[in-house]
Motif scaffolding. Structure first.
Motif, PDB file in Angstrom:
ATOM      1  N   ALA A   1       0.861  -1.188   0.000  1.00  0.00           N
ATOM      2  CA  ALA A   1       0.000   0.000   0.000  1.00  0.00           C
ATOM      3  C   ALA A   1       0.895   1.234   0.000  1.00  0.00           C
ATOM      4  CB  ALA A   1      -0.901  -0.008   1.226  1.00  0.00           C
ATOM      5  N   VAL A   2       0.846   1.999  -1.080  1.00  0.00           N
ATOM      6  CA  VAL A   2       1.713   3.166  -1.252  1.00  0.00           C
ATOM      7  C   VAL A   2       0.983   4.411  -0.758  1.00  0.00           C
ATOM      8  CG1 VAL A   2       2.999   4.563  -2.905  1.00  0.00           C
ATOM      9  CG2 VAL A   2       2.769   2.084  -3.267  1.00  0.00           C
TER      10      VAL A   2
ATOM     11  N   ALA B   1      -5.159   2.793   4.151  1.00  0.00           N
ATOM     12  CA  ALA B   1      -4.053   1.893   3.821  1.00  0.00           C
ATOM     13  C   ALA B   1      -3.420   1.319   5.081  1.00  0.00           C
ATOM     14  CB  ALA B   1      -3.001   2.648   3.003  1.00  0.00           C
ATOM     15  N   VAL B   2      -3.192   2.180   6.066  1.00  0.00           N
ATOM     16  CA  VAL B   2      -2.599   1.731   7.331  1.00  0.00           C
ATOM     17  C   VAL B   2      -3.481   0.673   7.988  1.00  0.00           C
ATOM     18  CG1 VAL B   2      -2.048   2.458   9.691  1.00  0.00           C
ATOM     19  CG2 VAL B   2      -1.291   3.850   7.743  1.00  0.00           C
ATOM     20  N   GLN B   3      -4.775   0.901   7.979  1.00  0.00           N
ATOM     21  CA  GLN B   3      -5.694  -0.052   8.597  1.00  0.00           C
ATOM     22  C   GLN B   3      -5.650  -1.403   7.883  1.00  0.00           C
ATOM     23  OE1 GLN B   3      -7.198   0.483  11.461  1.00  0.00           O
ATOM     24  NE2 GLN B   3      -7.970  -1.633  11.427  1.00  0.00           N
ATOM     25  N   LEU B   4      -5.563  -1.373   6.562  1.00  0.00           N
ATOM     26  CA  LEU B   4      -5.493  -2.620   5.795  1.00  0.00           C
ATOM     27  C   LEU B   4      -4.215  -3.395   6.109  1.00  0.00           C
ATOM     28  CD1 LEU B   4      -6.875  -1.316   2.376  1.00  0.00           C
ATOM     29  CD2 LEU B   4      -7.937  -3.081   3.826  1.00  0.00           C
ATOM     30  N   VAL B   5      -3.104  -2.689   6.342  1.00  0.00           N
ATOM     31  CA  VAL B   5      -1.856  -3.358   6.721  1.00  0.00           C
ATOM     32  C   VAL B   5      -1.958  -3.901   8.144  1.00  0.00           C
ATOM     33  CG1 VAL B   5       0.619  -3.032   7.133  1.00  0.00           C
ATOM     34  CG2 VAL B   5      -0.457  -2.055   5.093  1.00  0.00           C
ATOM     35  N   LYS B   6      -2.541  -3.127   9.032  1.00  0.00           N
ATOM     36  CA  LYS B   6      -2.733  -3.600  10.413  1.00  0.00           C
ATOM     37  C   LYS B   6      -3.559  -4.887  10.453  1.00  0.00           C
ATOM     38  CE  LYS B   6      -2.419   0.719  13.081  1.00  0.00           C
ATOM     39  NZ  LYS B   6      -3.171   1.703  13.899  1.00  0.00           N
TER      40      LYS B   6
END
Length: 505
Positions: free
Chosen positions: A358-359, A371-376
């Motif tokens: 996720a850029v 994006a941060v939430q999807l990585v978390k």
């Protein structure tokens, strides 16, 4: 002839001229008890005046005072350079360091750190010299020793009740380890309570460039060669507490710290605390796993970025792309957050086996937070902080799997020095890329540039791979038609991946 060969050649000439004691008045017998070397996780602080890569580091260094300061700072061990021509150390320094540790113990009642003789030792007789001088451990560099000599020196270490830090860096070094530790008298001595600790230098002594992931690349291989609970030390390349902490979070038993400790007396204790206090994070786990699965292959990984449709993602990964990149920034035409692209992709995530990146271009926008939430949540594998200054990223975000991307050589060096294991260098054209080549001492570019982006196309990628030997190439517009931004051309994808050598037949 590289610098290592030159050092060895001069050293042999010095031994022929001066003998193994290099003209130093050594005691006939050892005069102090042997200390265990790195029995628990610790920092090895180094008494070091100079080096071939940096020249003078601390030319007026007092080896006794420095060692006493290291003991007070909580060093797990003290390494003392005794090579004269390039490091300006002596056996007299080694004896001074041992005396400082003994005085520290007498003054404080505490157990002092072990002392390592760091030099380019070539025979078992040199192990005896180190023992008589008071060293508790010696450095054995697998690269410079035939396997039979390494075995003889390892046995000498055991006979004297000492320890050895065995340095490895290449596949042929691992073969030597397998030979030595397959011997029945040494097979059980490579574990937590054994005489042997293993080190990997992040610095390539041929080019003096640093790759912070190189030690992590070797940990699994070393343990396969000598035994599963081997202690492994990260050597060189750490210049600040952020980097010490990053290394400390990656399962290393020790950190060998040279220049930074010698030049920064007020920071010595903080370096030790940073390494010892570091905790494993999702980011450190990601890079440790990534490193341990890397091979020495010349074939780079491919990342296809700016993907907007599952119809492009699946062909990219099936053709051989290891990473897929998705932009979370509405100001970009290729943003996944435009229209209903993200919603469509989310229902297909289970089909994507390539790493999903996720850029983001900031840390506060709604797209970035998504994006941060999807990585978390683990829906995406890692974040790319695209041209975001290091200072603008919170400690919480730095604990998530991530890397930075920059188009500045100066910023690249700064980011890697902070312990960022991989940074994407986004340049354009061969003229810019040429700046990353060459010896670190002449090019001024200290860290290996492993991940490259910028103007890469099916037509130029083969040349780029041959010249710069990247570990990863990142391509976006180079596999698109000019009038179809965000839509990948499958034939261009196929040609690009074929030309890197990563193509899946």
């Amino acid at each position: 002839m590289n610098i290592l060969d030159t050092i060895i050649e001069k050293r042999r000439a010095d031994i022929d001229r001066l003998g193994l004691d290099f003209g130093t008045d050594l005691p006939k017998k050892r005069e102090r008890a042997v200390h265990p070397f790195l029995a628990s996780k610790g920092v090895i602080l180094e008494v070091k005046r100079a080096s071939p890569s940096k020249g003078d580091i601390s030319p007026d260094l007092d080896s006794y005072k420095t060692a006493f300061s290291y003991a007070e700072s909580g060093a797990g061990a003290i390494s003392c350079l005794t090579e004269t021509n390039y490091f300006k150390g002596t056996l007299a320094d080694l004896m001074n360091v041992c005396r400082a540790v003994d005085d520290f113990e007498a003054n404080t009642g505490k157990v002092g750190p072990a002392v390592l003789r760091k030099d380019f030792l070539l025979s078992a007789d040199e192990v005896e010299v180190a023992y008589r001088a008071g060293a508790d451990a010696v450095l054995l560099i697998a690269r410079i020793l035939p396997k039979e000599t390494l075995l003889e020196m390892a046995r000498a270490v055991v006979n004297f009740g000492m320890s050895a830090l065995v340095e490895v860096r290449a596949e042929e070094d691992l073969e030597k380890l397998s030979f030595v530790f397959s011997q029945s008298d040494l097979a059980s001595l490579s574990g937590m309570d054994g005489n042997f600790v293993f080190g990997v230098n992040s610095r390539d002594l041929a080019t003096f460039k640093i790759d912070l992931l190189r030690p992590a690349m070797m940990t699994k291989k070393i343990r396969q060669a000598v035994g599963g609970n081997a202690r492994i030390v990260f050597e060189s390349g750490v210049l600040n507490t952020e980097c010490a902490s990053a290394v400390g979070s990656m399962e290393f038993s020790g950190l060998l710290l040279g220049e930074a400790a010698a030049k920064n007396p007020d920071m010595r204790k903080k370096f030790v605390e940073a390494f010892l206090g570091a905790k494993s994070t999702k980011n450190s786990k990601f890079w440790l796993e990534y490193a341990q699965n890397l091979t020495m292959s010349a074939t780079p990984k491919v990342k296809i970025c700016g993907l907007t449709r599952i119809e492009d993602v699946l062909p990219a990964q099936n053709l051989g792309a290891a990473f897929t990149g998705f932009i979370f920034a509405d100001s970009f035409l290729r943003s996944l957050t435009k229209e209903d692209r993200l919603e469509k992709l989310l229902s297909h995530l289970g089909e994507i086996s390539a790493k999903k990146v996720a850029v983001i271009v900031d840390t506060s926008s709604g797209e970035a937070k998504k994006a941060v939430q999807l990585v978390k949540e683990g829906a995406f594998d890692l974040l790319q902080f695209h041209k975001i200054p290091y200072e603008n990223v919170s400690a919480e975000l730095l604990e998530l799997p991530h890397y930075f991307a920059t188009n500045s050589l100066e910023e690249y060096e700064k980011l890697v020095s902070k312990g960022e294991m991989r940074v994407l260098l986004d340049l354009h054209g061969d003229e810019d890329f040429s700046k990353i080549k060459g010896d670190a001492r002449t090019s001024g570019f200290v860290y290996e540039a492993k991940w490259l982006a910028g103007g890469i196309t099916p037509e130029n990628v083969s040349d780029l791979v041959q010249k710069y030997e990247p570990e990863l190439v990142d391509v976006s517009g180079g596999v698109e038609d000019k009038d179809k931004i965000g839509i990948k051309n499958e034939e261009k994808l196929k040609q690009l991946i074929k030309n890197t050598g990563a193509f899946n037949e």
